[in-house]
Design a protein around this motif. Structure first.
Motif, PDB file in Angstrom:
ATOM      1  N   TRP A 192      70.315  36.487 136.236  1.00 36.48           N
ATOM      2  CA  TRP A 192      70.768  35.172 135.778  1.00 36.48           C
ATOM      3  C   TRP A 192      70.272  34.053 136.691  1.00 36.48           C
ATOM      4  O   TRP A 192      69.897  32.984 136.230  1.00 36.48           O
ATOM      5  N   CYS A 229      82.508  35.238 123.074  1.00 38.03           N
ATOM      6  CA  CYS A 229      81.755  35.033 124.320  1.00 38.03           C
ATOM      7  C   CYS A 229      80.352  34.539 123.979  1.00 38.03           C
ATOM      8  O   CYS A 229      79.616  35.194 123.261  1.00 38.03           O
ATOM      9  N   HIS A 230      79.991  33.386 124.497  1.00 33.52           N
ATOM     10  CA  HIS A 230      78.680  32.799 124.248  1.00 33.52           C
ATOM     11  C   HIS A 230      77.750  32.934 125.457  1.00 33.52           C
ATOM     12  O   HIS A 230      76.673  32.360 125.471  1.00 33.52           O
ATOM     13  N   PHE A 231      78.154  33.693 126.463  1.00 30.40           N
ATOM     14  CA  PHE A 231      77.344  33.851 127.666  1.00 30.40           C
ATOM     15  C   PHE A 231      76.126  34.727 127.383  1.00 30.40           C
ATOM     16  O   PHE A 231      76.168  35.649 126.581  1.00 30.40           O
ATOM     17  N   SER A 232      75.057  34.458 128.115  1.00 27.84           N
ATOM     18  CA  SER A 232      73.860  35.297 128.017  1.00 27.84           C
ATOM     19  C   SER A 232      74.161  36.658 128.656  1.00 27.84           C
ATOM     20  O   SER A 232      75.026  36.755 129.543  1.00 27.84           O
ATOM     21  N   PRO A 233      73.447  37.707 128.240  1.00 22.40           N
ATOM     22  CA  PRO A 233      73.660  39.021 128.859  1.00 22.40           C
ATOM     23  C   PRO A 233      73.498  39.014 130.385  1.00 22.40           C
ATOM     24  O   PRO A 233      74.303  39.648 131.079  1.00 22.40           O
ATOM     25  N   PRO A 234      72.501  38.298 130.956  1.00 17.46           N
ATOM     26  CA  PRO A 234      72.413  38.283 132.424  1.00 17.46           C
ATOM     27  C   PRO A 234      73.634  37.633 133.089  1.00 17.46           C
ATOM     28  O   PRO A 234      74.065  38.066 134.157  1.00 17.46           O
ATOM     29  N   LEU A 235      74.220  36.601 132.456  1.00 19.11           N
ATOM     30  CA  LEU A 235      75.408  35.972 133.027  1.00 19.11           C
ATOM     31  C   LEU A 235      76.600  36.916 132.936  1.00 19.11           C
ATOM     32  O   LEU A 235      77.381  37.040 133.881  1.00 19.11           O
ATOM     33  N   GLU A 267      76.494  40.125 132.933  1.00 20.32           N
ATOM     34  CA  GLU A 267      76.260  41.193 133.904  1.00 20.32           C
ATOM     35  C   GLU A 267      76.676  40.785 135.317  1.00 20.32           C
ATOM     36  O   GLU A 267      77.384  41.526 136.008  1.00 20.32           O
ATOM     37  N   PRO A 281      65.109  30.998 133.748  1.00 18.22           N
ATOM     38  CA  PRO A 281      64.651  31.337 132.396  1.00 18.22           C
ATOM     39  C   PRO A 281      63.237  31.889 132.429  1.00 18.22           C
ATOM     40  O   PRO A 281      62.487  31.626 133.361  1.00 18.22           O
ATOM     41  N   SER A 298      82.448  28.464 130.864  1.00 20.45           N
ATOM     42  CA  SER A 298      83.301  28.653 129.683  1.00 20.45           C
ATOM     43  C   SER A 298      84.187  27.456 129.362  1.00 20.45           C
ATOM     44  O   SER A 298      84.577  27.264 128.219  1.00 20.45           O
TER      45      SER A 298
END
Length: 136
Positions: A85, A53-59, A61, A89, A13
């Motif tokens: 995560w 929040c720009h984080f991916s859903p796995p991050l 989680e 990929p 972040s």
């Protein structure tokens, strides 16, 4: 696991989630309340700073599990190691426009670029000089 979660959050972040994990920090008390109400830790922290929040859903989680204030509910290291995560990929897929040519191995004809094993100093100096001249 908590400290690792703080480090990962900060690296991803660009800011720390809390000043200190103690009631002296107003964010910590609000984070505890949010977790008890079932809200995402990550999204709660981003809301403190009015940031998206720009984080991916796995991050999200895995960080939600790592940054649980209650250590009995917090993820254990073996659970972090097996999270989506860290699994990496998904495999690359060819662009849709290649579908007509896909024989199941669209990448077969692509060879990796060769690595330079030696550096031509004269060529490097000429390139740097040309770049410096363009900067002026």
């Amino acid at each position: 696991v908590w400290s690792l979660g703080v480090c990962i959050f900060a690296m991803a972040s660009g800011f720390f989630p809390l000043e200190v994990a103690h009631e002296k920090d107003w964010r910590f008390s609000r984070l505890v309340a949010a977790q008890l109400a079932g809200f995402s830790t990550v999204h709660t922290i981003f809301s403190f700073y009015e940031r998206e929040c720009h984080f991916s859903p796995p991050l999200v989680e895995v960080l939600d599990g790592m940054l649980l204030v209650d250590p009995l509910r917090r993820l254990q290291l073996h659970q972090v190691e097996s999270c989506a995560w860290l699994a990496g990929p998904p495999p690359l897929r060819p662009p849709a426009c290649f579908a007509a040519f896909d024989d199941g191995g669209w990448y077969k004809g692509l060879a990796p670029a060769p690595l330079a094993t030696t550096v031509d100093i004269d060529l490097l100096e000429a390139a740097l000089s040309a770049e410096a001249a363009m900067a002026c």
